[in-house]
Design a protein around this motif. Structure first.
Motif, PDB file in Angstrom:
ATOM      1  N   LEU A 213     -16.754  19.104 -26.110  1.00 50.15           N
ATOM      2  CA  LEU A 213     -15.773  18.266 -26.916  1.00 50.15           C
ATOM      3  C   LEU A 213     -15.399  16.975 -25.965  1.00 50.15           C
ATOM      4  CD1 LEU A 213     -14.503  18.140 -29.491  1.00 50.15           C
ATOM      5  CD2 LEU A 213     -12.237  18.998 -28.288  1.00 50.15           C
ATOM      6  N   THR A 214     -16.005  15.897 -26.285  1.00 49.56           N
ATOM      7  CA  THR A 214     -15.783  14.650 -25.855  1.00 49.56           C
ATOM      8  C   THR A 214     -14.325  14.172 -26.548  1.00 49.56           C
ATOM      9  OG1 THR A 214     -17.939  14.237 -25.409  1.00 49.56           O
ATOM     10  CG2 THR A 214     -16.383  12.385 -25.449  1.00 49.56           C
ATOM     11  N   ILE A 215     -13.464  13.925 -25.697  1.00 47.62           N
ATOM     12  CA  ILE A 215     -12.162  13.092 -26.165  1.00 47.62           C
ATOM     13  C   ILE A 215     -12.210  11.731 -26.058  1.00 47.62           C
ATOM     14  CG2 ILE A 215      -9.711  13.228 -25.818  1.00 47.62           C
ATOM     15  CD1 ILE A 215      -9.995  16.002 -24.659  1.00 47.62           C
ATOM     16  N   GLN A 216     -11.756  10.959 -27.364  1.00 44.65           N
ATOM     17  CA  GLN A 216     -11.889   9.544 -27.146  1.00 44.65           C
ATOM     18  C   GLN A 216     -10.395   9.227 -27.365  1.00 44.65           C
ATOM     19  OE1 GLN A 216     -14.379   7.401 -30.006  1.00 44.65           O
ATOM     20  NE2 GLN A 216     -16.388   7.557 -28.647  1.00 44.65           N
ATOM     21  N   ILE A 217      -9.748   8.346 -26.578  1.00 45.69           N
ATOM     22  CA  ILE A 217      -8.460   7.667 -26.686  1.00 45.69           C
ATOM     23  C   ILE A 217      -8.578   6.283 -27.240  1.00 45.69           C
ATOM     24  CG2 ILE A 217      -6.328   7.383 -25.826  1.00 45.69           C
ATOM     25  CD1 ILE A 217      -6.733   9.656 -23.793  1.00 45.69           C
ATOM     26  N   HIS A 218      -7.834   5.780 -28.271  1.00 48.91           N
ATOM     27  CA  HIS A 218      -8.383   4.637 -28.740  1.00 48.91           C
ATOM     28  C   HIS A 218      -9.812   3.981 -28.959  1.00 48.91           C
ATOM     29  CE1 HIS A 218      -3.726   3.601 -27.953  1.00 48.91           C
ATOM     30  NE2 HIS A 218      -3.883   4.683 -28.525  1.00 48.91           N
TER      31      HIS A 218
ATOM     32  N   SER B 254      -2.308   9.766 -34.258  1.00 51.43           N
ATOM     33  CA  SER B 254      -3.350  10.529 -35.078  1.00 51.43           C
ATOM     34  C   SER B 254      -4.352  11.427 -34.185  1.00 51.43           C
ATOM     35  CB  SER B 254      -4.262   9.613 -35.946  1.00 51.43           C
ATOM     36  OG  SER B 254      -5.081   8.708 -35.197  1.00 51.43           O
ATOM     37  N   LEU B 255      -4.900  12.383 -34.776  1.00 53.10           N
ATOM     38  CA  LEU B 255      -5.946  13.155 -33.911  1.00 53.10           C
ATOM     39  C   LEU B 255      -6.653  13.974 -34.929  1.00 53.10           C
ATOM     40  CD1 LEU B 255      -6.832  14.797 -31.557  1.00 53.10           C
ATOM     41  CD2 LEU B 255      -4.907  16.388 -31.750  1.00 53.10           C
ATOM     42  N   SER B 256      -7.877  13.541 -34.900  1.00 51.46           N
ATOM     43  CA  SER B 256      -9.091  14.329 -35.786  1.00 51.46           C
ATOM     44  C   SER B 256     -10.056  14.948 -34.897  1.00 51.46           C
ATOM     45  CB  SER B 256      -9.486  13.332 -36.735  1.00 51.46           C
ATOM     46  OG  SER B 256     -10.047  12.325 -35.945  1.00 51.46           O
ATOM     47  N   ILE B 257     -10.603  16.048 -35.209  1.00 48.75           N
ATOM     48  CA  ILE B 257     -11.719  16.667 -34.795  1.00 48.75           C
ATOM     49  C   ILE B 257     -12.813  16.307 -35.596  1.00 48.75           C
ATOM     50  CG2 ILE B 257     -12.730  18.421 -33.818  1.00 48.75           C
ATOM     51  CD1 ILE B 257     -10.196  17.799 -32.249  1.00 48.75           C
ATOM     52  N   ASP B 258     -14.393  15.973 -35.229  1.00 49.77           N
ATOM     53  CA  ASP B 258     -15.449  16.009 -35.640  1.00 49.77           C
ATOM     54  C   ASP B 258     -16.167  17.250 -34.990  1.00 49.77           C
ATOM     55  OD1 ASP B 258     -17.948  15.733 -36.701  1.00 49.77           O
ATOM     56  OD2 ASP B 258     -17.878  13.430 -36.888  1.00 49.77           O
TER      57      ASP B 258
ATOM     58  N   GLY C 232     -19.137  16.682 -32.134  1.00 46.33           N
ATOM     59  CA  GLY C 232     -18.319  17.226 -30.885  1.00 46.33           C
ATOM     60  C   GLY C 232     -17.478  16.231 -30.264  1.00 46.33           C
ATOM     61  N   MET C 233     -16.699  15.550 -31.282  1.00 47.91           N
ATOM     62  CA  MET C 233     -15.690  14.615 -30.753  1.00 47.91           C
ATOM     63  C   MET C 233     -14.468  14.902 -31.356  1.00 47.91           C
ATOM     64  SD  MET C 233     -17.782  12.388 -29.286  1.00 47.91           S
ATOM     65  CE  MET C 233     -16.667  10.863 -29.249  1.00 47.91           C
ATOM     66  N   ALA C 234     -13.255  14.209 -30.462  1.00 49.77           N
ATOM     67  CA  ALA C 234     -11.931  14.394 -30.715  1.00 49.77           C
ATOM     68  C   ALA C 234     -11.555  12.920 -30.522  1.00 49.77           C
ATOM     69  CB  ALA C 234     -11.233  15.316 -29.875  1.00 49.77           C
ATOM     70  N   TYR C 235     -10.786  12.247 -31.704  1.00 49.93           N
ATOM     71  CA  TYR C 235     -10.564  11.114 -31.833  1.00 49.93           C
ATOM     72  C   TYR C 235      -9.009  10.893 -31.753  1.00 49.93           C
ATOM     73  CZ  TYR C 235     -15.346  10.600 -33.450  1.00 49.93           C
ATOM     74  OH  TYR C 235     -16.656  10.578 -33.692  1.00 49.93           O
TER      75      TYR C 235
END
Length: 264
Positions: free
Chosen positions: A32-37, A74-78, A82-85
């Protein structure tokens, strides 16, 4: 669609000179890749369950956030990608991080610890807990953790951890990475505004320095494990006023640090 936690794989079992074709259950390993902004912050290899909790707990343990409702916009999972925004209500302070992007595997090793020791001074907390727990309750809590570790029973491939009071498991999480299981607990507590100062951590794996620091960041004062501690973890526990108990098996256990919280 949610990714399965357990899948069946064909295997050949060798037993007493004979190969037997059968299927076995194995646990899913999921990056799971976490993206911040919009910027990639970290990729965490984990079990694909309670992902929002894990992301919240991970960001809190890294010092990126302190409070879920005030810091996370906000926090959303795709799961398919495999992404967390993540969008925050403030600009994240990543100036003290070693790398702009990190890969965090499911095993805990020196590569992960080298990151932690540069930043834990900001987030590790000296325990102010005054809770005590009876020796008998230590055995009962460990037995309860093992009884409720369903994914481990089916696959043998995960670590389990639980937040407890002195007699009952309150919330339990499992993951292929022991640090992920603790992040899920941390995230759950932050998202549900649960105070942990008077709580206990019961854990299936060894008490490494990383596990001890995770517990300190959550705010736990007592860590119970069925396995062994490391010397560095015990040195940290002494300094952070944390009680560590290991080798909880049957009717025996070892109390390593701050034994005053374990009573008869």
């Amino acid at each position: 669609m949610d990714k399965p936690i357990i899948i069946k794989r064909p295997v050949y079992t060798y037993d007493r000179g004979t190969f037997i074709s059968k299927s076995e259950k194995v646990v899913t390993e999921y990056p799971l890749t976490i993206q911040i902004h919009g910027e990639e912050f970290a990729t965490v290899v984990c079990t694909p369950k309670e992902l929002e909790e894990m992301v919240v707990g991970f960001l809190a343990s890294e010092g990126i956030i302190r409070m879920y409702d005030k810091d996370v916009k906000s926090l959303s999972i795709d799961e398919g990608r495999g992404m967390a925004y993540v969008t925050l209500n403030h600009k994240p302070d990543v100036s003290l991080h070693l790398h702009s992007k990190r890969f965090i595997g499911s095993c805990c090793g020196n590569s992960r610890q080298s990151f932690y020791f540069h930043h834990d001074v900001r987030t590790a907390k000296t325990s102010l807990s005054t809770i005590t727990v009876s020796a008998e309750s230590c055995f009962q809590l460990m037995e309860s953790l093992q009884q409720h570790s369903d994914v481990f029973k089916e696959t043998g491939g995960v670590h389990s951890a639980a937040i407890c009071n002195s007699s009952t498991l309150l919330v339990m999480r499992s993951d292929i990475g022991r640090h992920n299981a603790l992040d899920k607990l941390y995230g759950y507590c932050l998202m549900n505004k649960i105070s942990v100062r008077d709580k206990i951590l019961v854990f299936s794996g060894r008490i490494s320095s990383e596990v001890l620091l995770k517990a300190a960041k959550i705010g736990i004062g007592i860590v119970l494990s069925k396995s062994a501690p490391t010397n560095l973890a015990l040195e940290m526990a002494e300094e952070l006023n944390m009680t560590t108990v290991g080798f909880i098996r049957g009717t025996r256990m070892n109390i390593y640090t701050h034994p005053e919280r374990i009573v008869v």
